[in-house]
Design an enzyme around this catalytic site. Structure first.
Site, PDB file in Angstrom:
ATOM      1  N   ILE A 271      -2.906   3.951   6.426  1.00  0.00           N
ATOM      2  CA  ILE A 271      -1.527   4.155   6.853  1.00  0.00           C
ATOM      3  C   ILE A 271      -1.301   5.608   7.248  1.00  0.00           C
ATOM      4  O   ILE A 271      -0.623   5.909   8.226  1.00  0.00           O
ATOM      5  CB  ILE A 271      -0.538   3.751   5.737  1.00  0.00           C
ATOM      6  CG1 ILE A 271      -0.766   2.303   5.331  1.00  0.00           C
ATOM      7  CG2 ILE A 271       0.898   3.951   6.189  1.00  0.00           C
ATOM      8  CD1 ILE A 271      -0.600   1.301   6.432  1.00  0.00           C
TER       9      ILE A 271
ATOM     10  N   VAL B  77     -16.814   1.890   3.016  1.00  0.00           N
ATOM     11  CA  VAL B  77     -15.604   1.774   3.835  1.00  0.00           C
ATOM     12  C   VAL B  77     -14.363   1.557   2.978  1.00  0.00           C
ATOM     13  O   VAL B  77     -13.340   2.213   3.166  1.00  0.00           O
ATOM     14  CB  VAL B  77     -15.755   0.641   4.871  1.00  0.00           C
ATOM     15  CG1 VAL B  77     -14.476   0.494   5.697  1.00  0.00           C
ATOM     16  CG2 VAL B  77     -16.958   0.907   5.782  1.00  0.00           C
TER      17      VAL B  77
ATOM     18  N   CYS C 292       0.843  -1.199   0.000  1.00  0.00           N
ATOM     19  CA  CYS C 292       0.000   0.000   0.000  1.00  0.00           C
ATOM     20  C   CYS C 292       0.879   1.250   0.000  1.00  0.00           C
ATOM     21  O   CYS C 292       1.988   1.249   0.517  1.00  0.00           O
ATOM     22  CB  CYS C 292      -0.928   0.013   1.209  1.00  0.00           C
ATOM     23  SG  CYS C 292      -0.080   0.024   2.784  1.00  0.00           S
TER      24      CYS C 292
END
Length: 423
Positions: free
Chosen positions: A127, A331, A120
């Site tokens: 993050i 989400v 990612c």
């Protein structure tokens, strides 16, 4: 590589099924054991999942003793000696949840180096929230070559407002704050049951965490934490998956030890659909007659909203309910990949931005399909139970991350299902 073969068309599940400890709870609990500089921490009711083995190896890579007794579902961790400050890339790279070791390592050592998990990017929302929170507590964060390095001689209490109630970021910051100087307040914190379970463990270890399960967490830092013993909560997503399985097969299943309150968002939609769901002394019983079920509209939200981890499975249920249902995913992005595979089985659906329209009650046929992620794996297997003919589900590495002997549990309830090795 293994595959699952399902013979469907007239499956009607009945009986009892045992639910394992929660995957989404045990991973941060294992990370929390890093904080205990005195004594051993014993976790019980630990599920036997590939993600658990991965997290055990992440912790071991810090020069911490980890003993996993699979027969008794128990992990004993001894982090009482000096620990390393760099998490092993080999294991961190396998699992997104491994980022939650950043806070505990930093709080314990004053320095931490963790590779970005799962490829990612640093700008992605989850993050980013982890790092912003640690910076608010005085950490200096750098990113070089895919590695995150955090330094803070001593973290300081701070007030942190999270732009989104990220579960992982809430957990990371909670753990870091337990050893910080002063008081840390986390506003717009995640409220999931797994957050509450982590707070209970931390407090058992000597931390001072208040407000878990609400939007505001207050953590008063302490000098050190010690080992303890703690039982992992039951897995609400596994429980929900079997609730859906019972509902879509006109079944009658007792999901043993499932916790009603943890599953309330899902249960409310099952009840709205017409499924008979009742709390019993030994768990939750689900009875259903698919011919009488009604289409519904669902929107995934952070807890206490409908869980995103049940979206794919609920799509499978919508596929057998006559009429037009909708499910909106708010989400995570790009979480409708399973619909492409389900279309191979005859599903009629359309996707408009973050909403999928499901035209249910139409004939489904068995097909060869591939898992696209953990929950999609379960959804495809469930769909195979109600599709005419044989369905073969491949790429089971996703399934093994979050379900223990899933095919065996379904078989005991009456499904015609087997797992075989592909040549």
């Amino acid at each position: 590589m293994d595959k699952i073969i399902v013979k469907g068309g007239n499956t009607r599940l009945s009986g009892e099924v045992v639910i394992e400890g929660a995957k989404n709870a045990v991973l941060p609990l294992l990370a929390a054991t890093i904080l205990a500089s005195e004594g051993q921490t014993t976790l019980t009711n630990v599920p036997i999942l590939s993600d658990v083995y991965t997290m055990n190896n992440v912790v071991r890579g810090l020069d911490i003793a980890v003993d996993f007794d699979e027969e008794n579902n128990t992990v004993v961790v001894d982090a009482s000696g000096e620990i390393l400050d760099q998490a092993p890339y080999e294991y961190v790279s396998k699992m997104r949840a491994s980022i939650v070791v950043l806070g505990p390592i930093l709080a314990r050592n004053g320095h931490a180096k963790v590779s970005m998990p799962g490829g990612c990017t640093i700008g992605s929302r989850p993050i980013d929230l982890h790092l912003k929170g640690l910076e608010a507590m005085g950490a200096k964060i750098t990113q070089v070559g895919g590695d995150i390095t955090a330094t803070a001689e001593k973290l300081k209490g701070a007030t942190i407002y999270m732009d989104f109630p990220s579960v992982g970021a809430t957990q990371n910051l909670m753990m870091a704050a337990t050893l910080a100087d002063g008081v840390t307040t986390i506003e717009n914190a995640a409220r999931e049951p797994e957050i509450v379970d982590l707070a209970i463990l931390l407090n058992e270890m000597g931390a001072n965490v208040k407000g878990a399960g609400t939007e505001k967490l207050v953590i008063k830092g302490v000098k050190s934490l010690h080992g303890t013993q703690h039982a992992v909560i039951q897995d609400r997503i596994e429980a929900g998956t079997f609730m859906v399985a019972a509902a879509m097969t006109s079944g009658n299943v007792l999901i043993k030890d499932a916790i009603w309150e943890h599953n309330r968002p899902l249960i409310s939609k099952l009840l709205e659909m017409g499924v008979d769901v009742k709390e019993e002394d030994r768990g939750i019983r689900v009875k259903s007659d698919v011919s009488k079920l009604k289409p519904v509209a669902v929107k995934t939200l952070p807890h206490p909203g409908f869980p995103t981890d049940m979206q794919a499975q609920f799509t499978a249920l919508m596929a057998v309910v006559k009429g037009k249902s909708s499910i909106s995913e708010t989400v995570f992005e790009n979480r409708f990949q399973h619909l492409e595979e389900m279309r191979r089985m005859g599903l009629h659906s359309e996707i408009l931005r973050d909403t999928a329209m499901i035209h249910g009650g139409l004939p489904l046929q068995g097909a060869r399909v591939m898992s696209t992620d953990l929950r999609a794996s379960a959804a495809l297997i469930l769909t195979g139970m109600v599709a005419e003919g044989t369905t073969t589900v491949g790429k089971l590495t996703h399934l093994d991350r979050g379900y223990y002997k899933f095919h065996e549990k379904l078989a005991k309830l009456g499904a015609q299902i087997s797992r075989v090795s592909e040549a």
